[in-house]
Design an enzyme around this catalytic site. Structure first.
Site, PDB file in Angstrom:
ATOM      1  N   ASP A  46      49.492  64.231  40.926  1.00  0.00           N
ATOM      2  CA  ASP A  46      50.751  64.908  40.567  1.00  0.00           C
ATOM      3  C   ASP A  46      50.637  65.533  39.171  1.00  0.00           C
ATOM      4  OD1 ASP A  46      53.069  63.938  42.649  1.00  0.00           O
ATOM      5  OD2 ASP A  46      51.577  62.364  42.346  1.00  0.00           O
ATOM      6  N   THR A 129      54.079  62.509  48.136  1.00  0.00           N
ATOM      7  CA  THR A 129      53.167  61.614  47.424  1.00  0.00           C
ATOM      8  C   THR A 129      52.883  60.341  48.225  1.00  0.00           C
ATOM      9  OG1 THR A 129      53.939  62.446  45.293  1.00  0.00           O
ATOM     10  CG2 THR A 129      52.800  60.344  45.272  1.00  0.00           C
TER      11      THR A 129
END
Length: 333
Positions: A46, A129
């Protein structure tokens, strides 16, 4: 208005982030992550993906603001020193000339607030995620918003095959979707430059529809989706996966409907979860609205505050699904 330069820059930026994500996934998987205040996980990928995309965009369009999902705050905490070093290491494997200060600044450059006027980019460096941590589906999602309208979108899906069901052979792993307003939608293998135009399914029978929905039930009500499918006579099992790859499946005609039913009345979607995918479906000939049939409003900052849920479809079944939604308990005040 041609956006050839913007498309080329955006594709290259997303490819860099996808490369980093693949490296991190193969080497770390669920290790080296922290949780945000809302409990959602954030990983090396990320932070690193946002740094790479932000830096790449700033080189080509230095005046363009970026709205990103991440900031470097957590990386600066003493207890997260190993995480920060891993982010720096992975970014520098792809752009060696960047130092720590530049990498952290690139992450924090993604602080645009959006709004109804002007031009800005919106990024989700790892959309899905939790899927990424499972080794399943996720996407790098980048879009360009101009005066409140999404005009370009790119989705990098490193774990999504070019064809979902291909019993005759291995179709290849990893694909890239992209579209610019008025120029059609396209797909290419992640590791090759050959591209093809994609279009939505021609399916007109609700019973033949394939529903795509979120893997996580807290993101979308699986119970309401099942009720709706029964009302429409849909017999196929829903396809559940993380990330905006679901938009890609609708755009290339494998899924017919992507439904996101809010689990709470106060919930508002983040624009980075839908901007890129929405323009890709629309340019492939489909339709994207909220559950009340309203166009998604990307002019109100970081949230789709005036929209309730998401419905993306091949267009032919859109009104049928909206009508069925009106009969779904709890969907109308």
């Amino acid at each position: 208005m041609s956006r050839e330069l913007e498309r080329e820059v955006a594709v290259r930026a997303v490819l860099k982030a996808c490369r980093l994500c693949r490296n991190v996934q193969s080497e770390h998987m669920s290790r080296q992550k922290v949780n945000k205040t809302d409990g959602s996980p954030v990983t090396v990928a990320d932070f690193g993906g946002q740094a790479l995309v932000s830096h790449h965009l700033s080189m080509a369009f230095p005046a363009d603001p970026l709205m990103g999902e991440e900031s470097s705050d957590q990386l600066l905490r003493r207890e997260n020193g190993a995480l920060k070093e891993s982010v720096i290491q992975h970014v520098r494997r792809i752009v060696p000339e960047l130092d720590e200060e530049e990498i952290l600044a690139a992450i924090d450059r993604g602080n645009a607030s959006g709004g109804p006027s002007g031009r800005f980019w919106v990024l989700d460096p790892v959309d899905g995620t939790k899927g990424f941590l499972r080794g399943a589906q996720y996407a790098v999602a980048l879009a360009l918003v101009e005066d409140g309208e999404v005009t370009l979108g790119v989705l990098g899906c490193p774990n999504l095959p070019l064809v979902l069901d291909n019993p005759g052979g291995h179709p290849g792993q990893g694909c890239l979707f992209f579209a610019a307003k008025g120029e059609g939608a396209f797909m290419r293998p992640l590791d090759e430059e050959r591209e093809q135009r994609i279009t939505v399914s021609l399916e007109e029978r609700p019973s033949g529809a394939l529903f795509a929905e979120s893997f996580e039930s807290e993101h979308s009500s699986h119970k309401d989706s099942a009720r709706l499918a029964k009302m429409l006579g849909v017999t196929r099992e829903p396809l559940r996966m993380d990330g905006q790859g679901k938009y890609g499946l609708v755009a290339r005609g494998e899924a017919t409907i992507y439904l996101r039913v809010p689990v709470g009345k106060e919930y508002a979607e983040n624009i980075w979860d839908h901007a890129a995918g929405a323009v890709i479906v629309e340019e492939a000939g489909g339709k994207v609205t909220d559950l009340d049939g309203l166009r998604l409003d990307f002019s109100r900052g970081k949230k789709l505050e005036k929209n309730r849920g998401i419905l993306a479809s091949n267009g032919r079944l859109h009104d049928t699904v909206l009508e069925a939604l009106e009969g779904l308990p709890g969907q109308k005040e």
